[in-house]
Design an enzyme around this catalytic site. Structure first.
Site, PDB file in Angstrom:
ATOM      1  N   GLU A   1       0.860  -1.183   0.000  1.00  0.00           N
ATOM      2  CA  GLU A   1       0.000   0.000   0.000  1.00  0.00           C
ATOM      3  C   GLU A   1       0.897   1.233   0.000  1.00  0.00           C
ATOM      4  OE1 GLU A   1      -3.371  -0.300   2.480  1.00  0.00           O
ATOM      5  OE2 GLU A   1      -3.881   1.819   2.373  1.00  0.00           O
ATOM      6  N   ARG A   2       0.672   2.101  -0.977  1.00  0.00           N
ATOM      7  CA  ARG A   2       1.487   3.312  -1.150  1.00  0.00           C
ATOM      8  C   ARG A   2       2.953   2.970  -1.406  1.00  0.00           C
ATOM      9  NH1 ARG A   2      -3.138   5.331  -2.386  1.00  0.00           N
ATOM     10  NH2 ARG A   2      -4.568   5.467  -0.646  1.00  0.00           N
TER      11      ARG A   2
ATOM     12  N   ASN B   1      -3.087  -1.583   7.913  1.00  0.00           N
ATOM     13  CA  ASN B   1      -4.380  -2.167   7.533  1.00  0.00           C
ATOM     14  C   ASN B   1      -4.140  -3.676   7.554  1.00  0.00           C
ATOM     15  OD1 ASN B   1      -5.639   0.317   7.148  1.00  0.00           O
ATOM     16  ND2 ASN B   1      -4.970   0.448   5.016  1.00  0.00           N
TER      17      ASN B   1
ATOM     18  N   LYS C   1      -3.582   0.237  14.092  1.00  0.00           N
ATOM     19  CA  LYS C   1      -4.469   1.244  13.510  1.00  0.00           C
ATOM     20  C   LYS C   1      -5.878   0.801  13.887  1.00  0.00           C
ATOM     21  CE  LYS C   1      -5.984   2.968   8.943  1.00  0.00           C
ATOM     22  NZ  LYS C   1      -5.625   3.063   7.510  1.00  0.00           N
TER      23      LYS C   1
ATOM     24  N   GLU D   1     -10.419   4.657   9.278  1.00  0.00           N
ATOM     25  CA  GLU D   1     -10.650   4.232   7.895  1.00  0.00           C
ATOM     26  C   GLU D   1     -11.172   2.792   7.819  1.00  0.00           C
ATOM     27  OE1 GLU D   1      -6.880   5.204   5.959  1.00  0.00           O
ATOM     28  OE2 GLU D   1      -7.619   7.232   5.595  1.00  0.00           O
TER      29      GLU D   1
ATOM     30  N   ARG E   1     -11.719  17.929   9.817  1.00  0.00           N
ATOM     31  CA  ARG E   1     -10.914  16.713   9.987  1.00  0.00           C
ATOM     32  C   ARG E   1      -9.610  17.007  10.726  1.00  0.00           C
ATOM     33  NH1 ARG E   1      -8.428  12.885   5.161  1.00  0.00           N
ATOM     34  NH2 ARG E   1      -6.785  11.968   6.444  1.00  0.00           N
TER      35      ARG E   1
ATOM     36  N   ASP F   1      -2.688  14.410   6.581  1.00  0.00           N
ATOM     37  CA  ASP F   1      -2.166  13.156   6.044  1.00  0.00           C
ATOM     38  C   ASP F   1      -0.971  13.376   5.114  1.00  0.00           C
ATOM     39  OD1 ASP F   1      -2.004  10.470   5.621  1.00  0.00           O
ATOM     40  OD2 ASP F   1      -3.742  10.316   4.291  1.00  0.00           O
TER      41      ASP F   1
ATOM     42  N   GLU G   1       3.574   9.217  -1.073  1.00  0.00           N
ATOM     43  CA  GLU G   1       2.189   9.053  -1.530  1.00  0.00           C
ATOM     44  C   GLU G   1       1.619  10.344  -2.113  1.00  0.00           C
ATOM     45  OE1 GLU G   1      -0.375   7.814   1.646  1.00  0.00           O
ATOM     46  OE2 GLU G   1      -2.206   8.079   0.466  1.00  0.00           O
TER      47      GLU G   1
HETATM   48  C1  GCV Z   1      -2.364   2.501   5.433  1.00  0.00           C
HETATM   49  C2  GCV Z   1      -3.726   7.413   4.181  1.00  0.00           C
HETATM   50  C3  GCV Z   1      -3.328   6.487   3.078  1.00  0.00           C
HETATM   51  C4  GCV Z   1      -3.729   5.051   3.395  1.00  0.00           C
HETATM   52  C5  GCV Z   1      -3.113   4.664   4.741  1.00  0.00           C
HETATM   53  C6  GCV Z   1      -3.600   5.645   5.788  1.00  0.00           C
HETATM   54  C7  GCV Z   1      -2.982   5.376   7.142  1.00  0.00           C
HETATM   55  O1  GCV Z   1      -5.105   7.550   4.249  1.00  0.00           O
HETATM   56  O2  GCV Z   1      -3.913   6.904   1.866  1.00  0.00           O
HETATM   57  O3  GCV Z   1      -3.267   4.223   2.362  1.00  0.00           O
HETATM   58  O4  GCV Z   1      -3.431   3.359   5.088  1.00  0.00           O
HETATM   59  O5  GCV Z   1      -3.233   6.941   5.413  1.00  0.00           O
HETATM   60  O6  GCV Z   1      -2.009   6.029   7.452  1.00  0.00           O
HETATM   61  O7  GCV Z   1      -3.464   4.521   7.865  1.00  0.00           O
END
Ligand code: GCV
Length: 719
Positions: free
Chosen positions: A184-185, A227, A304, A308, A353, A382, A410
């Protein structure tokens, strides 16, 4: 005559060597640990101090010794023999506990803690030697890399007297790597963790990963995505993780795991994951014991939760502290820690936010167990090109607060844009929270000195993948490098770090170092200008965050839409976070808030983060906001042109392979910077209705053309 012939031979040799060096393509795999042959004159200066190495044979000492041997054979072209007795020019490395020669020297090691080192030129039994001493094997390893850096950056090693120790205890990479091999990213290919072949796989790449991290003082890694999947806590995956831990251990890198909060349900068959439920607590204790059986030096969990869509204690009306403390209780008997992320926001919360993490965590100060660190992203939103520091820093004095930076880019150009992030990191670390008067910098919050916390930490979201050059581009290696150096010393200067990195990674020639360091130092500002000038933020396209999307307004959650952040309309642009707006400013200490409260006096690079202003508002340079905005987009684009010219002129100093790779990326960056400018100006012009300032070129395409672009296979989206 003979002298002339000798000179000629030397010249020809030199030229040949030079040509060979220039022609020798480099793929970037060696990172900043290249140890290339030194010119003869330089080699002659170092050689008398590098004749042998005296070292014990415990794993980290062996790692230190073999790194010194690798370095010397690279620099000088001959072996550095391991010796048991001390002779002239020996490197004597170790701790007083296991190396009698070091014990006899009675060196001042007491202030260096568990991980610091001391390097000194001394005389032992009449022999001139260099000592690398520490209180632990890990300190010795860090000292060995420090000595190598001294040579790599062309500095003397004949009269050494240096000592250093990290200011932050937990210095971690966070991999957002999924168990299916995607990242991811991630913009550097697939994950380096080959879960399928583990635990049998013994990959040299894992050792080289550990070496690179140890060389910059990183002492831990979270190997799976925040995640998280519960699968990573099953017995087969614990065995795989244990094998990885074995590869990394000799270099002092501890393994940590991201833990999915609902695992007791998914793996344990329980009906709940309520952190106050005795059966849930027992499940985590048993699971933690199982992990420590396989990995005795396991570091702990990163979580986490209720963020999200991830499960968390909020699902049971419990607080973040309840969740974190449950895991902390399971880890405490083993000396493990919990890193509980403060990255939370909710579509059910109508407030700005930027305020939500503070609102949720601030009331919990004093409730977290001693082995919990609350992990806070550098800014309140972010990882944007520019954010003020998160108001949580310094606001929870009884809580151990750790930093989370994002090394992977990112929102800051992904792997193709040359953007050196250390100035961004430095800007946050040097920012003053004022919570205990002037000088209460974010660096002092997270190094524990402000509130006297011993457990401290800094995490960086890794930019590493299976690409041969590790990070997807040569210059992104600098961001990994700089993160490690700043985690070791959050007061270090981003320029100094860049200078070391350039010398170690490319060339020590000042004709190369100076322009490249300047280019790196300007790159973040250029990127902020062509993407989100004047404090604009979160203007990236949906999902992949690749390219501009300032018009996006239709996403399910209001705060996912760029229009939520730019608030552009016929009247003006920007997010009012003063008293007349969301009053996010009130979350800061009044002295910090004051710095951003008056648009006429503040650093305008944060302007539209905090203020909504009319298009005809006069900036400090006298231009209208509209004109100034356009000018900054253009200036960012212009900088990418300057970068191209700079790099083109440096071809003679770089091997052809890396020269071409960087050139190609600079071409992409320039094209995309123009795209960012054109698309953004088109959209904002549709709101302001104003003409471009004289001399500024109109966007190449109509707004609809930019809005229609889609990139289904843009990298880094994970699964
Ligand atoms: C791992 C942002 C990113 C997500 C990431 C999230 C986080 O929203 O776009 O990909 O998820 O941050 O830091 O948990």
């Amino acid at each position: 005559m003979t002298q002339r012939i000798a000179r000629l031979v030397l010249l020809v040799l030199g030229l040949t060597l030079g040509l060979v060096t220039m022609a020798h393509a480099e793929d970037g795999y060696d990172l900043w640990l290249r140890y290339r042959p030194l010119p003869v004159a330089q080699a002659q200066i170092y050689a008398p101090h590098l004749t042998s190495v005296v070292a014990g044979d415990r794993p980290m000492l062996s790692a230190a010794r073999s790194e010194l041997q690798r370095g010397v054979s690279g620099f000088l072209g001959h072996d550095l023999p391991a010796a048991t007795s001390i002779g002239d020019g020996a490197l004597v490395i170790g701790t007083p506990a296991e190396q009698p020669a070091i014990k006899a020297l009675n060196l001042p090691l007491s202030g260096l803690g568990e991980e610091g080192y001391l390097i000194r030129s001394v005389t032992v039994d009449g022999h001139k030697v260099t000592v690398i001493a520490a209180n632990s094997d890990r300190g010795v390893l860090y000292g060995a890399f420090r000595l190598l850096r001294q040579i790599q950056t062309g500095q003397g090693i004949d009269k050494l007297d240096m000592a250093d120790a990290p200011k932050i205890r937990v210095r971690l990479l966070n991999h957002w790597d999924n168990l299916d091999g995607s990242v991811e990213r991630g913009y550097a290919g697939a994950s380096i963790w080959d879960w399928w072949r583990l635990p049998d796989l013994k990959d040299q790449r894992y050792t080289d990963y550990a070496r690179a991290n140890a060389s910059i003082g990183i002492n831990g890694t979270v190997v799976n995505n925040v995640n998280a999947k519960a699968l990573s806590l099953t017995a087969p995956y614990i065995a795989k993780t244990a094998a990885l831990a074995d590869s990394l251990r000799p270099y002092g890198i501890k393994i940590y795991l991201s833990a999915r909060f609902s695992s007791p349900i998914e793996l344990g068959g329980l009906k709940t994951a309520d952190p106050l439920d005795p059966a849930v607590r027992a499940w985590w204790r048993a699971k933690t014991d199982e992990i420590y059986k396989a990995i005795p030096d396991f570091g702990g969990f990163l979580v986490k939760a209720n963020s999200e869509g991830q499960p968390g204690p909020g699902d049971y009306h419990r607080s973040h502290a309840d969740g974190a403390n449950m895991l902390a209780e399971a880890l405490a008997p083993h000396g493990g820690i919990v890193m509980w992320r403060a990255f939370v926001y909710s579509e059910h919360d109508a407030s700005d936010r930027a305020k939500q993490a503070y609102n949720e965590f601030h009331p919990l100060d004093g409730q977290f167990a001693d082995n919990v660190l609350v992990q806070i992203k550098n800014g309140p939103i972010d990882f944007q090109p520019r954010e003020p520091f998160s108001p949580l820093f310094g606001a929870m004095p009884k809580t151990r607060e750790m930093m989370e930076f994002q090394i992977t880019k990112e929102y800051t150009g992904q792997a193709t844009h040359l953007v050196y992030l250390a100035p961004l990191f430095e800007e946050t670390l040097k920012a003053d929270t004022f919570v205990r008067g002037a000088g209460s910098t974010v660096a002092r919050v997270i190094d524990g000195s402000l509130e006297k916390h011993a457990l401290t930490g800094m995490a960086g979201v890794a930019n590493i993948g299976a690409n041969r050059n590790w990070t997807g581009s040569d210059f992104d290696q600098a961001n990994w490098y700089a993160f490690g150096r700043l985690a070791w010393n959050p007061d270090a200067s981003s320029r100094d770090i860049a200078t070391d990195w350039v010398r170690m990674t490319f060339s020590g020639d000042p004709a190369f170092v100076t322009p490249v360091v300047d280019m790196m130092m300007n790159s973040r500002e250029a990127m902020a200008d062509y993407m989100t000038p004047l404090g604009l933020h979160h203007q990236m396209a949906t999902g992949h965050h690749y390219g501009p999307g300032p018009w996006v307004h239709e996403l399910a959650r209001p705060e996912w839409n760029p229009v939520y952040y730019n608030k552009a309309d016929a009247g003006g642009i920007g997010f009012d976070r003063t008293k007349t707006g969301s009053d996010a400013l009130a979350q800061y200490n009044p002295r910090a808030a004051k710095i951003w409260s008056d648009p006429r006096k503040m650093d305008e690079r944060y302007l539209l983060w905090f203020h909504h202003l009319p298009w005809d508002y006069r900036l400090q340079d006298g231009h209208t906001l509209w004109d100034g905005l356009v000018m900054r987009y253009q200036s960012g684009v212009d900088q990418t042109g300057v970068m191209q010219i700079t790099w083109t002129g440096l071809a003679p100093y770089v091997d052809a392979q890396r020269f071409a790779a960087v050139s190609q990326n600079l071409t992409i960056q320039r094209r995309e910077a123009k795209w960012w400018r054109d698309a953004s100006i088109s959209y904002f012009q549709s709101k302001s209705g104003l003409p471009l300032p004289a001399g500024y070129t109109a966007p190449a395409l109509p707004l609809e053309a930019y809005e229609a672009l889609t990139f289904p296979y843009a990298p880094g989206q994970g699964h």
